[in-house]
Write an enzyme that holds these catalytic residues in place. Sequence first.
Site, mmCIF file in Angstrom:
data_model
loop_
_atom_site.group_PDB
_atom_site.id
_atom_site.type_symbol
_atom_site.label_atom_id
_atom_site.label_comp_id
_atom_site.label_asym_id
_atom_site.label_seq_id
_atom_site.Cartn_x
_atom_site.Cartn_y
_atom_site.Cartn_z
ATOM 1 N N ARG A 35 59.275 43.300 80.541
ATOM 2 C CA ARG A 35 59.584 42.295 79.526
ATOM 3 C C ARG A 35 60.659 42.798 78.569
ATOM 4 O O ARG A 35 61.477 42.032 78.071
ATOM 5 C CB ARG A 35 58.307 41.925 78.767
ATOM 6 C CG ARG A 35 57.234 41.278 79.641
ATOM 7 C CD ARG A 35 55.959 41.051 78.845
ATOM 8 N NE ARG A 35 54.902 40.441 79.644
ATOM 9 C CZ ARG A 35 53.969 41.123 80.301
ATOM 10 N NH1 ARG A 35 53.992 42.447 80.253
ATOM 11 N NH2 ARG A 35 53.043 40.511 80.982
ATOM 12 N N HIS A 82 52.680 42.765 73.776
ATOM 13 C CA HIS A 82 52.445 41.996 74.996
ATOM 14 C C HIS A 82 53.334 42.633 76.055
ATOM 15 O O HIS A 82 54.461 42.210 76.286
ATOM 16 C CB HIS A 82 52.808 40.524 74.785
ATOM 17 C CG HIS A 82 52.779 39.713 76.052
ATOM 18 N ND1 HIS A 82 51.674 39.617 76.858
ATOM 19 C CD2 HIS A 82 53.743 38.959 76.648
ATOM 20 C CE1 HIS A 82 51.953 38.841 77.887
ATOM 21 N NE2 HIS A 82 53.197 38.437 77.791
ATOM 22 N N ASP A 106 46.749 37.944 77.499
ATOM 23 C CA ASP A 106 46.253 39.240 77.974
ATOM 24 C C ASP A 106 44.763 39.387 77.671
ATOM 25 O O ASP A 106 43.998 39.918 78.481
ATOM 26 C CB ASP A 106 47.014 40.389 77.305
ATOM 27 C CG ASP A 106 48.509 40.231 77.403
ATOM 28 O OD1 ASP A 106 49.135 40.961 78.179
ATOM 29 O OD2 ASP A 106 49.052 39.366 76.695
ATOM 30 N N ARG A 131 42.895 37.435 80.158
ATOM 31 C CA ARG A 131 42.871 38.180 81.430
ATOM 32 C C ARG A 131 41.827 39.300 81.374
ATOM 33 O O ARG A 131 41.080 39.525 82.341
ATOM 34 C CB ARG A 131 44.248 38.787 81.706
ATOM 35 C CG ARG A 131 45.304 37.784 82.140
ATOM 36 C CD ARG A 131 46.680 38.423 82.217
ATOM 37 N NE ARG A 131 47.670 37.499 82.776
ATOM 38 C CZ ARG A 131 48.962 37.537 82.501
ATOM 39 N NH1 ARG A 131 49.440 38.444 81.658
ATOM 40 N NH2 ARG A 131 49.784 36.673 83.061
#
Length: 317
Positions: free
Chosen positions: A90, A177, A150, A153
């Site tokens: 990212r 993140h 997240d 998850r």
Amino acid sequence: MDIKTNKISIVGAGFVGSTTAFALMLEGLASDIVIVDVNKDKAEAEAMDLSHGAAFVKAVEIKAGDYSDTANSDIVIITAGVGPKPGETRLDIINKNLNIFKQIVPEIVKYSPNSLLLVVSNPVDVLTYITYKLSGFPANRVIGSGTVLDTSRFRYILSDYFKVDARNVHTYIIGEHGDSEIAAWSLTNIAGMNADEYCDNVSKNCDKSFKNDIPEQVKNAAYEIINKKGYTNYAVALAVRRIVEAILRDENSILTVSSLFTGQFGIDDVYLAIPSIVGSGGVEGIIPVPLSEEEKNKLKESADILKKVISESDLSI
């Protein structure tokens, strides 16, 4: 009698933006949804496709438009930008998206100076900070989607491991993140027990390596999906819908959005995900959660990574 309406604009009609519009439409959170994209045909096609489901959802006007059409939005969701390609992190895509944001944010502010800005584009923590600087808005009105996804998850993988409902697993992913994110085991509980206690008292035969393996699965989940289908869209759209819901309904919900640190945990002037109270004013406050010393150190390390990225980027703000 005045009727309260909610106008939400989405900048970016890609996989995440269009799926977010769909999630918001299904939940009935907005009376007006405006989709803006540099590819106007794509935005118009998405708006048209969504509008054709009008008979199956609560009344909502969905249209594609320019920034002028976003005027007086309550919330502007920014999903525009380039996502990581297979093999990219990212943080690798920061400068590409930085230039895009320098064009987007001033236009949003021009037409919706009283809006709340919700940044979803990656790297979300860095781009939320950039949006904060470019917009001139108070920090509480500039929020990143952070690790809300997240955290979901994490809860899902833990629930699958322990064979319990994900809604009964209480825990958080904090920090960036991204690759330096932290599984907050000190805040994790199932039926009032921490993960080790649940493992010993209920599961009894669980593998103690789960505390190393599961955070790795969470961290790499997006990369695995991107490698297999090229993008992520469903779960992140649901995470954005949840944040929007908390704002519009003034829930004061605790969500791990990306918030501006102003000295908490010895961290200052950077956006990171941390349990925060989210309501109609945006981030109403960061919660001083009782982290372990190891988690505090990792959080500072995560902040340092993001600060380094910001310092090396061509911000020119």
